[in-house]
Design an enzyme around this catalytic site. Structure first.
Site, PDB file in Angstrom:
ATOM      1  CG  ASP A 172      -1.844   1.180   1.299  1.00 52.37           C
ATOM      2  OD1 ASP A 172      -2.340   1.591   0.242  1.00 52.37           O
ATOM      3  OD2 ASP A 172      -2.086   1.711   2.406  1.00 52.37           O
ATOM      4  CB  SER A 173       0.235   4.800  -0.538  1.00 51.66           C
ATOM      5  OG  SER A 173      -0.943   4.852   0.254  1.00 51.66           O
TER       6      SER A 173
ATOM      7  CE1 TYR B   4       2.460   5.476  -3.643  1.00 52.35           C
ATOM      8  CE2 TYR B   4       1.130   3.598  -4.339  1.00 52.35           C
ATOM      9  CZ  TYR B   4       2.357   4.133  -3.985  1.00 52.35           C
ATOM     10  OH  TYR B   4       3.465   3.320  -3.989  1.00 52.35           O
ATOM     11  N   GLY B   5      -3.239   9.039  -3.677  1.00 51.10           N
ATOM     12  CA  GLY B   5      -4.526   9.496  -4.239  1.00 51.10           C
ATOM     13  C   GLY B   5      -4.459  10.660  -5.216  1.00 51.10           C
TER      14      GLY B   5
ATOM     15  CB  CYS C 263      -3.166   0.353  -2.370  1.00 49.81           C
ATOM     16  SG  CYS C 263      -3.198   2.087  -2.811  1.00 49.81           S
TER      17      CYS C 263
ATOM     18  CD  GLU D 159       0.282   6.568   6.069  1.00 56.19           C
ATOM     19  OE1 GLU D 159       1.449   6.420   6.463  1.00 56.19           O
ATOM     20  OE2 GLU D 159      -0.395   5.633   5.585  1.00 56.19           O
TER      21      GLU D 159
ATOM     22  CB  CYS E 147      -9.545   4.732   0.537  1.00 57.29           C
ATOM     23  SG  CYS E 147      -7.925   5.195   1.219  1.00 57.29           S
TER      24      CYS E 147
ATOM     25  CG  HIS F 286      -4.977   4.950   4.452  1.00 58.49           C
ATOM     26  ND1 HIS F 286      -4.435   4.519   3.268  1.00 58.49           N
ATOM     27  CD2 HIS F 286      -3.938   5.406   5.213  1.00 58.49           C
ATOM     28  CE1 HIS F 286      -3.107   4.718   3.305  1.00 58.49           C
ATOM     29  NE2 HIS F 286      -2.791   5.242   4.472  1.00 58.49           N
TER      30      HIS F 286
HETATM   31  N1  DGL Z   1      -4.744   3.142   0.909  1.00 52.90           N
HETATM   32  C1  DGL Z   1      -4.958   3.742  -0.330  1.00 52.90           C
HETATM   33  C2  DGL Z   1      -6.135   3.311  -1.104  1.00 52.90           C
HETATM   34  O1  DGL Z   1      -6.650   2.279  -0.829  1.00 52.90           O
HETATM   35  C3  DGL Z   1      -4.190   4.905  -0.793  1.00 52.90           C
HETATM   36  C4  DGL Z   1      -4.423   6.178  -0.105  1.00 52.90           C
HETATM   37  C5  DGL Z   1      -3.462   7.202  -0.657  1.00 52.90           C
HETATM   38  O2  DGL Z   1      -2.273   6.945  -0.613  1.00 52.90           O
HETATM   39  O3  DGL Z   1      -3.946   8.242  -1.136  1.00 52.90           O
HETATM   40  O4  DGL Z   1      -6.586   3.963  -1.992  1.00 52.90           O
END
Ligand code: DGL
Length: 267
Positions: free
Chosen positions: A3-4, A35-36, A66, A145, A177, A179
């Site tokens: 994941d990020s 990453y978003g 992710c 985070e 997501c 997170h």
């Molecule tokens: N955990 C991520 C997802 O499922 C990425 C969140 C991110 O890095 O913006 O999209």
């Protein structure tokens, strides 16, 4: 699994619960989180290099834990590494559409997840007869985070994000997501008890188990799986958050980006 950042821990928790015999190498690209808001091609490049790193460490299957990386790169990963079985994230619109009474469903994800062809195809296949409302929650990944799961900041981001959805009659929320399941209690509290919140992680763990079985790759029963954490940011912080959030201890090793390669910095 990668994941990020710490979001993938929501998937790791469930994979470990269902498959305790499996060892997991968990890579968090915390040098690049979030990453978003990044361009799809860049996320694709990161995902390829991280997959190569996991394969070098003898991964037999890769879970793209992710949604953003799955949206940007899953198709490319399957083509680039044709021998490797992949499990990717797909927004859980199907179960939401099957259970929503109001026929209005909210999807919470990053901007990149909504841009990808994967989301368009999920809508086309599963959203028949329901209205799907997309929502991003800018800043929430950063709060998670930082280990802030229920302070004033995540509360206000979620509150502001959910308000227009609840006003439009959403009774089912899809967490797209990885997170976000880490803050389910807060999301549920703000959404209210009438709203169902769908956490995809149990289904992802079941899919992982199915694929391992199908390919004859499952660890022997009774084997005790180990967890190794790698982070391109701060591995000690990753490990302590992993222990706090999902109660899963493991070794923690730094990893460096060298051009477009990931290299572990072994002690
Ligand atoms: N955990 C991520 C997802 O499922 C990425 C969140 C991110 O890095 O913006 O999209």
């Amino acid at each position: 699994m990668f994941d990020s950042g710490v979001g993938g821990l929501s998937i790791l928790r469930e994979v470990h619960r269902q498959l305790p015999a499996e060892s997991v190498v968990f890579f968090a690209d915390q040098a690049h989180v979030p990453y978003g808001p990044r361009p799809m091609l860049q996320i694709q490049g990161f995902s390829r290099s991280i997959t190569a790193f996991l394969l070098e460490r003898s991964a037999k299957l890769v879970v793209v834990a992710c949604n953003t990386a799955s949206a940007a790169a899953l198709h490319d990963l399957r083509q680039t590494f044709p021998q490797t079985p992949f499990v990717g994230m797909e927004p859980a619109v199907k179960p939401a559409a099957a259970t929503s009474q109001t026929r209005v469903v909210g999807v919470l994800a990053t901007p990149a997840t909504f841009q990808g062809v994967l989301f368009a195809s999920v809508l086309e296949r599963f959203a028949g007869g329901v209205q799907v409302i997309e929502q991003t929650l800018p800043g929430l990944v950063e709060c998670i985070e930082a280990g802030d799961l229920d302070g004033p900041k995540p509360r206000s981001i979620i509150g502001r994000g959910l308000e227009p959805l609840l006003d439009r009659g959403v009774d089912t929320l899809v967490l797209a997501c990885t997170h976000y399941p880490l803050v389910i209690p807060l999301i549920q509290e703000i959404a209210g008890p009438e709203v169902s919140v769908i956490d995809p992680s149990p289904a992802i763990a079941r899919q992982t188990a199915r694929l391992l079985d199908e390919r004859g790759l499952a660890a022997p029963p009774g084997h005790e799986g180990r967890t190794e954490y790698f982070s391109s940011g701060d591995p000690d912080r990753l490990r302590s958050l992993a222990e706090r959030l999902i109660g899963l201890p493991g070794t923690a090793t730094p990893a460096d980006w060298q051009k477009d390669r990931v290299v572990a910095v072994e002690p």
